[in-house]
Design a protein around this motif. Structure first.
Motif, PDB file in Angstrom:
ATOM      1  N   ASP A  75      -6.298  -1.743  -4.804  1.00 44.94           N
ATOM      2  CA  ASP A  75      -5.693  -2.254  -3.572  1.00 44.94           C
ATOM      3  C   ASP A  75      -6.669  -3.219  -2.902  1.00 44.94           C
ATOM      4  O   ASP A  75      -7.642  -2.795  -2.288  1.00 44.94           O
ATOM      5  CB  ASP A  75      -5.324  -1.098  -2.642  1.00 44.94           C
ATOM      6  N   GLU A  76      -6.404  -4.501  -3.047  1.00 42.02           N
ATOM      7  CA  GLU A  76      -7.218  -5.576  -2.475  1.00 42.02           C
ATOM      8  C   GLU A  76      -8.701  -5.463  -2.818  1.00 42.02           C
ATOM      9  O   GLU A  76      -9.561  -5.448  -1.922  1.00 42.02           O
ATOM     10  CB  GLU A  76      -7.002  -5.637  -0.970  1.00 42.02           C
TER      11      GLU A  76
ATOM     12  N   GLN B   6      -7.560   0.408  -0.287  1.00 40.60           N
ATOM     13  CA  GLN B   6      -7.713  -0.836   0.467  1.00 40.60           C
ATOM     14  C   GLN B   6      -8.916  -0.725   1.404  1.00 40.60           C
ATOM     15  O   GLN B   6      -9.676  -1.669   1.567  1.00 40.60           O
ATOM     16  CB  GLN B   6      -6.432  -1.106   1.268  1.00 40.60           C
TER      17      GLN B   6
ATOM     18  N   THR C 230       0.836  -1.206   0.000  1.00 38.08           N
ATOM     19  CA  THR C 230       0.000   0.000   0.000  1.00 38.08           C
ATOM     20  C   THR C 230       0.870   1.255   0.000  1.00 38.08           C
ATOM     21  O   THR C 230       0.566   2.239  -0.685  1.00 38.08           O
ATOM     22  CB  THR C 230      -0.956  -0.010   1.211  1.00 38.08           C
TER      23      THR C 230
HETATM   24 MG   LIG Z   1      -1.961  -2.769   2.197  1.00 38.82          MG
END
Ligand SMILES: [Mg+2]
Ligand SMILES: Nc1ncnc2c1ncn2[C@@H]1O[C@H](COP(=O)(O)OP(=O)(O)OP(=O)(O)O)[C@@H](O)[C@H]1O
Length: 241
Positions: A163-164, A86, A44
């Protein structure tokens, strides 16, 4: 150099902690790249530097040959970089369509008809066409992630950083998500931070493994899967990937 995006010796320290350390990273136009690594590896932090939310301690970032290391985040968006966080960051008290329209307006300005068309098209694309009037905060968590993706797509990015994105999605939603990302990659480059190795192996053209802020390995899904160093890094932290 033909890379869409490149970093050289990119580093970020937080009060002495080396979150990202001298990372050289090149993204080729049109590829789907997965960025993986144990919790706390610096994934991240790395993308936060790419998009301009975190200032590097040292090193450089180039996008299409241009030095963007010190460019503010909104200027990078205008160059064609979009991202989802995220942590879900939709506007909970606005309805779904208005969330997407906000993102579309960044690119299309005050042309209401164009914004409305783009909003409808993007909601259709991510499978939220029936939810335009719902308050974003009332959506299931998985649908909020899809809404975030819609907000990214509304910017018609050249580079989409996720992000994810599958965290919190149900199995059926993940299958649809995979197809959607393949679709997106037809006209954009995708950088995907992902813990779900099924998704990584199915989608990625190449994989970069980050460990303790450094690039531990980079290669094809098959090569990374077989790498002893990668397996050791994951086993060392007990991660289930
Ligand atoms: Mg992360
Ligand atoms: N704003 C911050 N201030 C201080 N330390 C930070 C900050 N952001 C990240 N860190 C630290 O930097 C390291 C890398 O964190 P980062 O969030 O980039 O990892 P990650 O690979 O994204 O992990 P995860 O898989 O859990 O999301 C961690 O040790 C983290 O605690």
């Amino acid at each position: 150099m033909s890379a869409l995006l490149s970093t050289r010796a990119l580093s970020k320290s937080f009060a002495g902690l080396r979150a990202v350390h001298e990372v050289d990273f090149d993204l080729e136009p049109g590829e789907i790249r997965a960025l993986i690594g144990p919790n706390g590896a610096g994934k991240t932090t790395l993308v936060s530097m790419l998009i301009g939310r975190v200032a590097p301690t040292s090193g450089t970032i180039h996008f299409e040959g241009r030095d963007i290391t010190r460019l503010p985040a909104h200027a990078r968006v205008r160059l064609g970089m979009a991202y989802t966080f995220q942590i879900t960051s939709v506007f909970a008290r606005l309805d779904v369509a208005e969330n997407v329209a906000l993102a579309a307006r960044r690119r299309l300005g005050g042309d209401r008809a164009a914004v409305a068309r783009e909003t409808a098209a993007v909601l259709e694309r991510v499978g939220l066409a029936g939810h335009g009037d719902a308050l974003a905060g009332d959506l299931s968590y998985g649908h909020q992630r899809l809404l975030e993706l819609a907000m990214g797509l509304a910017q018609a990015p050249r580079l989409l950083i996720l992000d994810e994105p599958t965290q919190g999605l149900a199995e059926g939603e993940i299958a649809a998500f995979r197809q959607l990302i393949r679709d997106v990659a037809a006209d954009a480059t995708v950088l995907l931070i992902e813990h779900n190795m099924g998704v990584v192996m199915a989608l990625a053209d190449r994989i970069t493994v980050l460990d303790f802020g450094e690039v531990l390995a980079e290669g094809s899904p098959a090569g990374i899967h077989a790498s002893a160093a990668v397996q050791a890094a994951y086993l060392g932290t007990g991660a289930d990937a």
